[in-house]
Design a protein around this motif. Structure first.
Motif, PDB file in Angstrom:
ATOM      1  N   PRO A  25      19.968  89.345  86.650  1.00 30.88           N
ATOM      2  CA  PRO A  25      20.316  90.534  87.369  1.00 30.88           C
ATOM      3  C   PRO A  25      21.906  91.340  86.758  1.00 30.88           C
ATOM      4  O   PRO A  25      22.764  90.064  86.751  1.00 30.88           O
ATOM      5  CB  PRO A  25      20.535  90.429  88.757  1.00 30.88           C
ATOM      6  CG  PRO A  25      19.581  89.070  88.349  1.00 30.88           C
ATOM      7  CD  PRO A  25      19.773  88.741  87.332  1.00 30.88           C
ATOM      8  N   GLY A  26      22.217  92.115  86.961  1.00 31.38           N
ATOM      9  CA  GLY A  26      24.055  92.759  86.887  1.00 31.38           C
ATOM     10  C   GLY A  26      24.785  92.311  85.572  1.00 31.38           C
ATOM     11  O   GLY A  26      25.614  92.764  85.032  1.00 31.38           O
ATOM     12  N   GLU A  27      23.591  93.143  84.394  1.00 31.87           N
ATOM     13  CA  GLU A  27      24.096  92.350  83.008  1.00 31.87           C
ATOM     14  C   GLU A  27      25.180  93.675  83.174  1.00 31.87           C
ATOM     15  O   GLU A  27      26.226  93.284  82.283  1.00 31.87           O
ATOM     16  CB  GLU A  27      22.609  92.284  82.381  1.00 31.87           C
ATOM     17  CG  GLU A  27      23.297  92.380  81.038  1.00 31.87           C
ATOM     18  CD  GLU A  27      22.426  92.367  79.728  1.00 31.87           C
ATOM     19  OE1 GLU A  27      21.806  90.822  79.616  1.00 31.87           O
ATOM     20  OE2 GLU A  27      21.387  93.314  79.641  1.00 31.87           O
ATOM     21  N   LYS A  28      24.365  95.243  83.177  1.00 33.03           N
ATOM     22  CA  LYS A  28      25.312  95.700  82.174  1.00 33.03           C
ATOM     23  C   LYS A  28      26.892  95.525  83.453  1.00 33.03           C
ATOM     24  O   LYS A  28      28.336  95.679  82.372  1.00 33.03           O
ATOM     25  CB  LYS A  28      25.118  97.284  82.886  1.00 33.03           C
ATOM     26  CG  LYS A  28      23.575  97.774  83.023  1.00 33.03           C
ATOM     27  CD  LYS A  28      23.014  98.992  82.375  1.00 33.03           C
ATOM     28  CE  LYS A  28      22.092  99.249  82.041  1.00 33.03           C
ATOM     29  NZ  LYS A  28      21.670 100.736  81.636  1.00 33.03           N
ATOM     30  N   THR A  29      27.448  94.973  84.309  1.00 33.65           N
ATOM     31  CA  THR A  29      28.423  95.069  85.113  1.00 33.65           C
ATOM     32  C   THR A  29      29.035  93.469  84.264  1.00 33.65           C
ATOM     33  O   THR A  29      30.778  94.083  83.999  1.00 33.65           O
ATOM     34  CB  THR A  29      28.733  95.070  86.686  1.00 33.65           C
ATOM     35  OG1 THR A  29      27.880  96.392  87.124  1.00 33.65           O
ATOM     36  CG2 THR A  29      30.008  95.287  86.695  1.00 33.65           C
ATOM     37  N   ILE A  30      28.170  92.962  84.320  1.00 33.71           N
ATOM     38  CA  ILE A  30      29.233  92.035  83.226  1.00 33.71           C
ATOM     39  C   ILE A  30      29.633  91.921  82.063  1.00 33.71           C
ATOM     40  O   ILE A  30      30.556  91.758  81.195  1.00 33.71           O
ATOM     41  CB  ILE A  30      27.866  90.417  83.452  1.00 33.71           C
ATOM     42  CG1 ILE A  30      27.769  90.245  84.364  1.00 33.71           C
ATOM     43  CG2 ILE A  30      28.470  88.866  82.932  1.00 33.71           C
ATOM     44  CD1 ILE A  30      26.115  89.244  85.171  1.00 33.71           C
ATOM     45  N   ALA A  31      28.572  92.427  81.501  1.00 33.82           N
ATOM     46  CA  ALA A  31      28.977  93.175  79.824  1.00 33.82           C
ATOM     47  C   ALA A  31      30.192  93.872  80.648  1.00 33.82           C
ATOM     48  O   ALA A  31      31.524  93.529  79.021  1.00 33.82           O
ATOM     49  CB  ALA A  31      28.215  93.871  79.110  1.00 33.82           C
TER      50      ALA A  31
END
Length: 398
Positions: A227-233
């Motif tokens: 979850p939240g992969e785009k933000t973490i990236a």
């Protein structure tokens, strides 16, 4: 002889000055702005109270906030002692009352200066030493910032892509460059090893193929998006660029430090000691003020550097040696780190280290013993104004 003791509790915008007579009676206690006219007035008032008697000043910092005050005191020929903040806090427990105020701290500083005989004087270092202290201090700040950024980068990457976090050494340029373009496992799989290799090679990354293949292999082990992969990236991308920027700032600072260090008259002597490069050499000169005039023996320098153990005997227990409480931590780092490095490259250091290990000392103890020995070496070299040389082996005629 009757004397006045003046203690300064330093602060950013204001200092608190307090003066005592020889009997410990308060003659003056005042808060002064960190401004030249106010500081000169405090200096003048204390000298008026002294009425020709000598004055000894004591302060809890050697630079930074009280730099202007120290410059004024030195330019007016005043004796200034340094009392580390740790000693002030520890000594405060022995005074009546539990409250902490600037006036109380100033009193403790002045009273301790009045009673103690082990406080070091603050003397102006040469211009190069002052500059090296500023430059090495800034470098230390940058290194700490980089360490924090690297730790944040590792933690952030671990929360999204554990396999890649295990694979990459994010202290190196190549992995950091990779993370500025590719962060998520799906993106790395889509790129593939060939395309990723080309992308890295175009950015002058060494061993581009092996790095790309390792990243793709890690991506093949994770097909689940957290979850939240785009933000973490995005955060990983930002942090990778931050670490790279800090690396560049540190490189630029190293160039400035080396350039200024090599202009010093002792640079060649210090650099000749195995294990000491430009950065450690600059930290050494900054710590000692550009020369060894303040140290009347190698033992005094070793104690200041924290590489001379202090006894802590009690009752029937004797021979109990520990690291001293008060010492210059950055100077200790210079001697310890250079000793650690010299074991690998200097036969004399290696022989000494091996002998200590054979005597039963642990690794750290042996390195500390070598660090203490190196104090004697660098002391003698600077005293004699000569560079370090390996002693050729003695041979006998056959």
């Amino acid at each position: 002889m009757s004397r006045i003791w003046a203690g300064i509790d330093s602060g950013k915008g204001h200092h608190h000055g307090l003066a005592l007579d020889t009997d410990g009676k308060t003659l003056l206690s005042r808060r002064v702005a960190n401004d030249e006219p106010e500081l000169l007035k405090l200096l003048g008032d204390v000298l008026d109270l002294a009425d020709g008697r000598p004055v000894t000043w004591a302060i809890d910092m050697t630079g930074g906030e009280p730099a202007l005050l120290l410059a004024l005191l030195v330019s007016h020929g005043q004796e200034v002692l340094y009392m580390p903040g740790r000693l002030v806090n520890r000594a405060s427990d022995g005074y009546r009352g539990e409250g902490k105020t600037d006036a109380r701290d100033a009193y403790v500083i002045a009273d301790q200066a009045r009673m103690r005989r082990d406080l070091r004087p603050i003397r102006p270092g040469d211009e190069a030493a002052v500059e090296l202290k500023l430059l090495t201090g800034r470098r230390s700040d940058l290194v700490e910032d980089r360490t924090r950024a690297v730790n944040r980068l590792r933690g952030t990457l671990l929360s999204m892509f554990p396999a890649l976090e295990r694979t990459l050494d994010v202290t190196n340029t190549g992995p950091l460059r990779l993370l500025t373009g590719y962060q998520a496992p799906a993106a790395i799989r889509r790129a593939g090893a060939s395309r990723l290799t080309k992308w890295l090679a175009n950015r002058k990354v060494r061993n581009a193929r092996s790095l790309a293949e390792a990243a793709v292999e890690a991506a093949e082990r994770q097909h689940t998006a957290v979850p939240g992969e785009k933000t973490i990236a995005k955060l990983v991308h930002t942090l990778a660029e931050e670490v790279m920027a800090l690396n560049e700032q540190i490189r630029e600072m190293d160039k400035l430090i080396e350039g200024r260090f090599r202009e010093h008259e002792l640079a060649d002597i210090v650099l000749s000691v195995p294990g000491i490069g430009a950065t450690l050499g600059a930290e050494f000169l900054a710590a000692v003020g550009g020369n060894l005039d303040d140290f009347d023996s190698p033992d005094a320098l070793a104690a200041f550097a924290g590489v001379a153990p202090a006894p802590r005997d009690s009752g029937k227990v004797s021979g109990n040696l520990h690291r001293p409480i008060v010492y210059h931590r950055r100077l200790q780092r210079v001697f310890y780190t250079s000793a650690l490095v010299s074991v690998q490259f200097d036969p004399n250091s290696r022989k000494f280290y091996d002998r200590k290990r054979a005597e039963g000392k642990k690794h750290v103890q042996a390195v500390l013993a070598l660090a203490r020995r190196r104090v004697n070496v660098i002391w003698a070299l600077i005293r004699d104004r000569r560079c370090y040389e390996l002693t050729p082996p003695v041979t006998t005629a056959g």
